[in-house]
Design a protein around this motif. Structure first.
Motif, PDB file in Angstrom:
ATOM      1  N   LYS A 251      19.485  25.682 -22.506  1.00 56.38           N
ATOM      2  CA  LYS A 251      19.344  25.447 -20.710  1.00 56.38           C
ATOM      3  C   LYS A 251      18.285  26.839 -20.141  1.00 56.38           C
ATOM      4  O   LYS A 251      18.374  27.827 -19.928  1.00 56.38           O
TER       5      LYS A 251
ATOM      6  N   SER B 265      21.875  11.615 -17.687  1.00 59.57           N
ATOM      7  CA  SER B 265      22.150  13.044 -17.264  1.00 59.57           C
ATOM      8  C   SER B 265      20.570  12.976 -17.329  1.00 59.57           C
ATOM      9  O   SER B 265      19.722  12.164 -17.576  1.00 59.57           O
ATOM     10  N   THR B 266      20.489  14.348 -16.009  1.00 61.05           N
ATOM     11  CA  THR B 266      18.881  14.356 -15.786  1.00 61.05           C
ATOM     12  C   THR B 266      17.937  15.250 -17.230  1.00 61.05           C
ATOM     13  O   THR B 266      16.932  15.303 -16.962  1.00 61.05           O
ATOM     14  N   SER B 267      19.058  15.789 -17.646  1.00 62.78           N
ATOM     15  CA  SER B 267      18.600  16.031 -19.264  1.00 62.78           C
ATOM     16  C   SER B 267      17.981  15.605 -20.016  1.00 62.78           C
ATOM     17  O   SER B 267      17.162  15.135 -20.272  1.00 62.78           O
ATOM     18  N   GLU B 268      18.605  14.024 -20.107  1.00 58.29           N
ATOM     19  CA  GLU B 268      18.175  13.393 -21.017  1.00 58.29           C
ATOM     20  C   GLU B 268      17.013  12.450 -20.181  1.00 58.29           C
ATOM     21  O   GLU B 268      16.203  12.541 -21.431  1.00 58.29           O
TER      22      GLU B 268
ATOM     23  N   ARG C 194      14.160  15.539 -21.424  1.00 55.88           N
ATOM     24  CA  ARG C 194      13.669  15.279 -22.730  1.00 55.88           C
ATOM     25  C   ARG C 194      13.057  14.456 -23.564  1.00 55.88           C
ATOM     26  O   ARG C 194      11.892  14.314 -23.634  1.00 55.88           O
TER      27      ARG C 194
END
Length: 92
Positions: free
Chosen positions: A6, A30-33, A36
């Motif tokens: 993270k 998600s915001t992570s997706e 990425r």
């Protein structure tokens, strides 16, 4: 994802709103997706740019190795003369 780290990033309010909107719409899970995918695209652009620079280098080297340069205006004048001669001989 088994091996992730993270990190924290600072985004403008407009960027945050855009990320949240695509997550809320269901386009991303998600915001992570979102981040990425953005990083994958950034890496792809950098790779493409490096490949383009390498290709320009190869073309430059090939141009230098191809021999003496020719004046462009003189070359086009010769081409125009040859085309005019072909057209004249065809019309005769």
């Amino acid at each position: 994802m088994a091996n992730v780290e993270k990190i924290s990033v600072a985004l403008t309010p407009e960027m945050v709103a855009a990320v949240r909107q695509v997550v809320e719409s269901g386009e991303y899970a998600s915001t992570s997706e979102v981040m990425r995918e953005a990083l994958r695209e950034w890496q792809g652009r950098r790779r493409h740019r490096a490949e383009a620079v390498a290709e320009l280098g190869r073309l430059w080297d090939a141009g230098l190795a191809s021999g003496e340069a020719t004046d462009g205006e003189a070359a086009f004048a010769r081409i125009r003369q040859a085309l005019e001669a072909q057209r004249t001989s065809r019309d005769a």
